[in-house]
Scaffold this motif. Structure first.
Motif, PDB file in Angstrom:
ATOM      1  N   THR A   1      38.740  26.271  27.247  1.00 44.80           N
ATOM      2  CA  THR A   1      38.714  27.684  26.893  1.00 44.80           C
ATOM      3  C   THR A   1      38.677  28.492  28.178  1.00 44.80           C
ATOM      4  O   THR A   1      37.717  28.417  28.942  1.00 44.80           O
ATOM      5  CB  THR A   1      37.489  28.020  26.020  1.00 44.80           C
ATOM      6  OG1 THR A   1      37.543  27.231  24.831  1.00 44.80           O
ATOM      7  CG2 THR A   1      37.472  29.489  25.655  1.00 44.80           C
ATOM      8  N   VAL A   2      39.754  29.221  28.433  1.00 43.62           N
ATOM      9  CA  VAL A   2      39.891  30.039  29.639  1.00 43.62           C
ATOM     10  C   VAL A   2      39.510  31.466  29.275  1.00 43.62           C
ATOM     11  O   VAL A   2      40.031  32.021  28.305  1.00 43.62           O
ATOM     12  CB  VAL A   2      41.334  29.984  30.177  1.00 43.62           C
ATOM     13  CG1 VAL A   2      41.463  30.778  31.467  1.00 43.62           C
ATOM     14  CG2 VAL A   2      41.772  28.533  30.400  1.00 43.62           C
ATOM     15  N   THR A   3      38.591  32.064  30.034  1.00 39.25           N
ATOM     16  CA  THR A   3      38.084  33.392  29.681  1.00 39.25           C
ATOM     17  C   THR A   3      38.135  34.339  30.866  1.00 39.25           C
ATOM     18  O   THR A   3      37.986  33.928  32.018  1.00 39.25           O
ATOM     19  CB  THR A   3      36.631  33.314  29.177  1.00 39.25           C
ATOM     20  OG1 THR A   3      35.753  32.997  30.275  1.00 39.25           O
ATOM     21  CG2 THR A   3      36.475  32.254  28.096  1.00 39.25           C
ATOM     22  N   PHE A   4      38.345  35.611  30.567  1.00 37.28           N
ATOM     23  CA  PHE A   4      38.278  36.660  31.590  1.00 37.28           C
ATOM     24  C   PHE A   4      37.729  37.915  30.953  1.00 37.28           C
ATOM     25  O   PHE A   4      38.295  38.445  29.991  1.00 37.28           O
ATOM     26  CB  PHE A   4      39.659  36.944  32.189  1.00 37.28           C
ATOM     27  CG  PHE A   4      39.668  38.083  33.175  1.00 37.28           C
ATOM     28  CD1 PHE A   4      38.908  38.027  34.338  1.00 37.28           C
ATOM     29  CD2 PHE A   4      40.433  39.218  32.937  1.00 37.28           C
ATOM     30  CE1 PHE A   4      38.922  39.085  35.253  1.00 37.28           C
ATOM     31  CE2 PHE A   4      40.459  40.273  33.844  1.00 37.28           C
ATOM     32  CZ  PHE A   4      39.700  40.205  35.003  1.00 37.28           C
ATOM     33  N   CYS A   5      36.599  38.402  31.470  1.00 39.45           N
ATOM     34  CA  CYS A   5      36.023  39.671  31.022  1.00 39.45           C
ATOM     35  C   CYS A   5      36.316  40.729  32.081  1.00 39.45           C
ATOM     36  O   CYS A   5      35.681  40.715  33.147  1.00 39.45           O
ATOM     37  CB  CYS A   5      34.521  39.539  30.804  1.00 39.45           C
ATOM     38  SG  CYS A   5      33.729  41.120  30.368  1.00 39.45           S
ATOM     39  N   PRO A   6      37.266  41.636  31.845  1.00 42.49           N
ATOM     40  CA  PRO A   6      37.593  42.635  32.870  1.00 42.49           C
ATOM     41  C   PRO A   6      36.408  43.498  33.282  1.00 42.49           C
ATOM     42  O   PRO A   6      36.292  43.878  34.454  1.00 42.49           O
ATOM     43  CB  PRO A   6      38.693  43.470  32.204  1.00 42.49           C
ATOM     44  CG  PRO A   6      39.267  42.583  31.158  1.00 42.49           C
ATOM     45  CD  PRO A   6      38.118  41.762  30.663  1.00 42.49           C
ATOM     46  N   LEU A   7      35.529  43.824  32.338  1.00 47.75           N
ATOM     47  CA  LEU A   7      34.429  44.740  32.640  1.00 47.75           C
ATOM     48  C   LEU A   7      33.389  44.120  33.568  1.00 47.75           C
ATOM     49  O   LEU A   7      32.604  44.839  34.183  1.00 47.75           O
ATOM     50  CB  LEU A   7      33.770  45.203  31.346  1.00 47.75           C
ATOM     51  CG  LEU A   7      34.676  45.997  30.405  1.00 47.75           C
ATOM     52  CD1 LEU A   7      33.937  46.341  29.123  1.00 47.75           C
ATOM     53  CD2 LEU A   7      35.186  47.259  31.081  1.00 47.75           C
ATOM     54  N   CYS A   8      33.364  42.788  33.661  1.00 42.35           N
ATOM     55  CA  CYS A   8      32.452  42.111  34.588  1.00 42.35           C
ATOM     56  C   CYS A   8      33.203  41.350  35.670  1.00 42.35           C
ATOM     57  O   CYS A   8      32.573  40.741  36.543  1.00 42.35           O
ATOM     58  CB  CYS A   8      31.542  41.131  33.839  1.00 42.35           C
ATOM     59  SG  CYS A   8      30.291  41.941  32.840  1.00 42.35           S
ATOM     60  N   ASN A   9      34.540  41.349  35.613  1.00 40.17           N
ATOM     61  CA  ASN A   9      35.384  40.569  36.523  1.00 40.17           C
ATOM     62  C   ASN A   9      35.071  39.078  36.439  1.00 40.17           C
ATOM     63  O   ASN A   9      35.308  38.320  37.371  1.00 40.17           O
ATOM     64  CB  ASN A   9      35.238  41.047  37.973  1.00 40.17           C
ATOM     65  CG  ASN A   9      36.361  40.538  38.864  1.00 40.17           C
ATOM     66  OD1 ASN A   9      37.518  40.926  38.683  1.00 40.17           O
ATOM     67  ND2 ASN A   9      36.051  39.670  39.811  1.00 40.17           N
ATOM     68  N   SER A  10      34.519  38.639  35.329  1.00 37.97           N
ATOM     69  CA  SER A  10      34.056  37.270  35.177  1.00 37.97           C
ATOM     70  C   SER A  10      35.183  36.401  34.625  1.00 37.97           C
ATOM     71  O   SER A  10      35.674  36.639  33.517  1.00 37.97           O
ATOM     72  CB  SER A  10      32.851  37.229  34.225  1.00 37.97           C
ATOM     73  OG  SER A  10      32.401  35.913  34.039  1.00 37.97           O
TER      74      SER A  10
END
Length: 322
Positions: A112-121
């Motif tokens: 599972t590849v994830t990216f949260c723009p609001l945390c740059n995580s």
């Protein structure tokens, strides 16, 4: 995302918080066990705007050989995942900005590849937990401005920045983070000429555009009411998190290599910020990070904003080099 819009949304925080309760959510989440939770107060969880699956996660993406890809600019960031025995794969941020989660499988490993723009995580997890293969979607909720994911199998909610179940049957379960890293598309191609890159999804999205223009230059994150980071560190400064330690990216960019606490962190120029310019490829240079142990093995880590590290690891150690 303009400063005026951020201010307006922050002003509405108290109104949104009034709807932060299981009673309000149950019609959308009838199969989620809200009695089982690690969240201290439901007001910690806020709507980010889109409803459940309003940001559509991707399943079973297609890939093309890196040499055949022509859409992606050299400085654009990608998440690199290199599992033993398989060609390295690149997951472009130009796609993850709009989808945030990719459910994939490499050989026998569900990832599972994830990216949260609001945390740059940007984190990659093994998709197995408690003997089950899980697939993930986006709840549309935020906690400390970080994406709350859910698994389709149990409808439990998960904190993306920590990879931990926070609501439902899977509360307290921790996903295994896989070593991955963000680097420029040019660096990926140079290091992995036989590598694969995720093909453009078949969704009507303006891939390559940054809908969060100027976000990482703000002084306050979106829908975040927690304390600012200590030591005078700006809330939206990037830090490299390894376990419960955080190294400010400004320190790493100046030193280019730091070895301490059993890890070696290297910085090199050439990667565009995904949260600066209106076009990701034109973002300012924030550089790329590689984190390895004493034997040169890649370590699981994250490059996140300082406010998020402080929110989720309030007792964490700040590696300031002083």
């Amino acid at each position: 995302m303009s400063k005026a819009l951020i201010a307006a949304l922050a002003f509405c925080l108290s109104l949104v918080a009034a709807h932060a309760s299981p009673e309000f959510w149950r019609s959308e989440w009838p199969d989620t066990d809200f009695e089982n939770t690690a969240v201290d107060s439901w007001t910690e969880i806020l709507s980010g705007g889109p409803p459940k699956d309003g940001i559509p996660a991707l399943d079973g993406p297609q890939f093309v050989h890196a040499s055949k890809e022509t859409r992606i600019a050299d400085r654009e960031p990608v998440i690199t995942l290199a599992l033993d025995g398989h060609p390295a794969r690149a997951y472009p941020i130009r796609y993850l900005t709009w989808h945030e989660i990719v459910n994939d499988r490499i050989g026998g490993t569900p990832v599972t590849v994830t990216f949260c723009p609001l945390c740059n995580s940007a984190m990659v997890f093994d998709g197995r937990a408690r003997g089950r293969v899980l697939t993930f979607g986006v709840t549309g909720k935020l906690r400390n401005s970080d994406m709350v994911m859910y698994d389709r199998e149990t409808q439990s909610w998960w904190q993306q920045a920590q990879g931990i179940g926070i609501v439902g049957e899977m509360t307290g379960t921790e996903l295994r983070q896989l070593p991955s890293w963000m680097e420029s598309w040019a660096d990926f191609k140079a290091a992995h000429p036989q590598g694969l890159v995720m093909a453009e999804p078949s969704y009507p999205r303006d891939y390559g555009r940054n809908p969060y223009r100027g976000y990482d230059s703000l002084t306050r994150p979106f829908l975040y009411s927690g304390d600012p980071p200590p030591h005078g560190i700006p809330a939206l400064e990037r830090v490299v998190r390894v376990g419960n330690r955080a190294w400010p990216l400004t320190r790493l960019a100046e030193a280019e290599q730091v070895t301490e606490a059993g890890v070696t962190i290297r910085w090199r120029a050439g990667q565009a910020s995904a949260l600066d310019s209106g076009q990701i490829a034109k973002g300012r240079d924030v550089g790329s990070i590689r984190v390895q142990d004493g034997q040169g093995r890649d370590l699981a880590h994250d490059v996140m904003f300082a406010f998020a590290f402080h929110a989720f690891w309030p007792d964490g150690t700040w590696m300031l080099g002083r």
